[in-house]
Design a protein around this motif. Sequence first.
Motif, PDB file in Angstrom:
ATOM      1  N   VAL A 166      -2.428   5.321 -23.593  1.00 31.48           N
ATOM      2  CA  VAL A 166      -1.385   4.440 -23.273  1.00 31.48           C
ATOM      3  C   VAL A 166       0.239   5.100 -22.102  1.00 31.48           C
ATOM      4  CG1 VAL A 166       0.937   4.933 -24.666  1.00 31.48           C
ATOM      5  CG2 VAL A 166      -0.974   5.304 -26.097  1.00 31.48           C
ATOM      6  N   ASP A 167      -0.156   6.250 -21.338  1.00 32.44           N
ATOM      7  CA  ASP A 167       0.305   6.568 -19.671  1.00 32.44           C
ATOM      8  C   ASP A 167      -0.046   5.436 -19.225  1.00 32.44           C
ATOM      9  OD1 ASP A 167       1.514   8.455 -21.045  1.00 32.44           O
ATOM     10  OD2 ASP A 167       0.507   9.446 -20.432  1.00 32.44           O
ATOM     11  N   GLU A 168      -1.099   4.949 -18.928  1.00 34.92           N
ATOM     12  CA  GLU A 168      -1.723   3.761 -18.112  1.00 34.92           C
ATOM     13  C   GLU A 168      -1.300   2.424 -18.427  1.00 34.92           C
ATOM     14  OE1 GLU A 168      -5.986   6.148 -17.097  1.00 34.92           O
ATOM     15  OE2 GLU A 168      -6.113   5.132 -18.460  1.00 34.92           O
ATOM     16  N   LEU A 169      -1.472   2.125 -19.816  1.00 35.90           N
ATOM     17  CA  LEU A 169      -0.966   0.817 -20.796  1.00 35.90           C
ATOM     18  C   LEU A 169       0.039   0.895 -19.906  1.00 35.90           C
ATOM     19  CD1 LEU A 169      -1.141  -1.636 -22.472  1.00 35.90           C
ATOM     20  CD2 LEU A 169      -0.565  -0.050 -23.916  1.00 35.90           C
ATOM     21  N   ALA A 170       0.850   1.832 -20.023  1.00 33.05           N
ATOM     22  CA  ALA A 170       2.367   1.810 -19.462  1.00 33.05           C
ATOM     23  C   ALA A 170       2.313   1.298 -18.207  1.00 33.05           C
ATOM     24  CB  ALA A 170       3.502   2.879 -20.052  1.00 33.05           C
TER      25      ALA A 170
ATOM     26  N   ARG B  99       0.528  -1.431  -0.483  1.00 30.51           N
ATOM     27  CA  ARG B  99      -0.603  -0.217   0.097  1.00 30.51           C
ATOM     28  C   ARG B  99       1.181   1.158   0.158  1.00 30.51           C
ATOM     29  NH1 ARG B  99      -0.190  -2.866   4.903  1.00 30.51           N
ATOM     30  NH2 ARG B  99       0.430  -1.436   6.835  1.00 30.51           N
ATOM     31  N   ALA B 100       1.706   1.316   0.460  1.00 29.94           N
ATOM     32  CA  ALA B 100       3.089   2.842   0.592  1.00 29.94           C
ATOM     33  C   ALA B 100       3.444   2.685  -1.450  1.00 29.94           C
ATOM     34  CB  ALA B 100       3.958   1.885   1.678  1.00 29.94           C
ATOM     35  N   ASP B 101       2.871   1.948  -1.836  1.00 29.39           N
ATOM     36  CA  ASP B 101       3.924   2.116  -2.988  1.00 29.39           C
ATOM     37  C   ASP B 101       2.282   2.463  -4.154  1.00 29.39           C
ATOM     38  OD1 ASP B 101       6.421   0.679  -2.687  1.00 29.39           O
ATOM     39  OD2 ASP B 101       5.442  -1.381  -3.349  1.00 29.39           O
ATOM     40  N   LEU B 102       0.604   2.227  -3.580  1.00 31.47           N
ATOM     41  CA  LEU B 102       0.224   2.594  -4.558  1.00 31.47           C
ATOM     42  C   LEU B 102       0.116   4.080  -4.953  1.00 31.47           C
ATOM     43  CD1 LEU B 102      -3.313   1.803  -2.408  1.00 31.47           C
ATOM     44  CD2 LEU B 102      -2.335   1.203  -4.843  1.00 31.47           C
ATOM     45  N   PRO B 103       0.082   4.304  -6.668  1.00 29.98           N
ATOM     46  CA  PRO B 103      -0.007   5.674  -6.976  1.00 29.98           C
ATOM     47  C   PRO B 103      -1.071   6.153  -7.183  1.00 29.98           C
ATOM     48  CG  PRO B 103       0.229   3.894  -8.710  1.00 29.98           C
ATOM     49  CD  PRO B 103      -0.362   3.084  -7.243  1.00 29.98           C
ATOM     50  N   ASP B 104      -1.169   7.622  -6.886  1.00 23.62           N
ATOM     51  CA  ASP B 104      -2.168   8.430  -6.731  1.00 23.62           C
ATOM     52  C   ASP B 104      -3.677   7.620  -8.141  1.00 23.62           C
ATOM     53  OD1 ASP B 104      -1.086   9.972  -5.163  1.00 23.62           O
ATOM     54  OD2 ASP B 104      -0.027  11.443  -6.813  1.00 23.62           O
ATOM     55  N   ALA B 105      -3.522   7.077  -9.125  1.00 18.26           N
ATOM     56  CA  ALA B 105      -4.271   6.794 -10.092  1.00 18.26           C
ATOM     57  C   ALA B 105      -3.755   5.592 -10.128  1.00 18.26           C
ATOM     58  CB  ALA B 105      -3.821   7.442 -10.924  1.00 18.26           C
ATOM     59  N   PRO B 106      -4.366   4.299  -8.618  1.00 16.66           N
ATOM     60  CA  PRO B 106      -4.292   3.480  -8.341  1.00 16.66           C
ATOM     61  C   PRO B 106      -4.971   2.020  -9.898  1.00 16.66           C
ATOM     62  CG  PRO B 106      -5.475   3.742  -7.195  1.00 16.66           C
ATOM     63  CD  PRO B 106      -5.661   4.730  -8.026  1.00 16.66           C
ATOM     64  N   LEU B 107      -5.511   2.367 -10.315  1.00 15.94           N
ATOM     65  CA  LEU B 107      -6.294   1.552 -11.145  1.00 15.94           C
ATOM     66  C   LEU B 107      -5.377   0.806 -11.991  1.00 15.94           C
ATOM     67  CD1 LEU B 107      -8.467   0.086 -12.159  1.00 15.94           C
ATOM     68  CD2 LEU B 107      -9.187   1.934 -12.954  1.00 15.94           C
TER      69      LEU B 107
END
Length: 179
Positions: A133-137, A48-56
């Motif tokens: 594309v950013d989310e795909l990456a 959970r400490a690694d969860l990004p701001d947009a976690p999906l």
Amino acid sequence: MSTDDAFAAAYRAHYWAVSRFVARRLDGRTDEVEEIVAEVFSTAWRRRADLPDAPLPWLYGVARNCLANTVRGRGRHRRLLHRLGNHEIAHRRGTVESPDAERPGSWVHEALARLSPADQEVLRLTAWEELTVDELAVTLGCGRSAAAMRLHRARARLRTQIDRMRTPVSARAGDECDG
């Protein structure tokens, strides 16, 4: 916001999206969906400490890894059963019947099925999960340029398969004889 709160928010916001993501890839094996989704969120809790701001997209990446582990586990299980004596379960395949020709859009599924698993996954992530594309990456664990190139190439190969399906067999056979 604490990491616990961030995890809780991600869980509430994305549980059903992750469930649909997993279910679409299990080809009707609904008994395993909850188990894999639980594994995804267990991993997310531990990290959970690694969860990004947009976690999906990150959660989709975790789900892909969990699904890959499941597929590898099935393969090991099947090989073990085969070594133990040609057990009937060892010969089952995880195949799905081809789409019904009467079903609208079935040709798309047929063309998609002709692609490599990697191409299928890139196209599904952008079409089904509507990733940028950013989310795909992020989901694939690669750079933006690599993700964009994978998507471009997968789309081109899909177009080739669609074109082959639309060309009548007799026309293709005639082209081969003329050369």
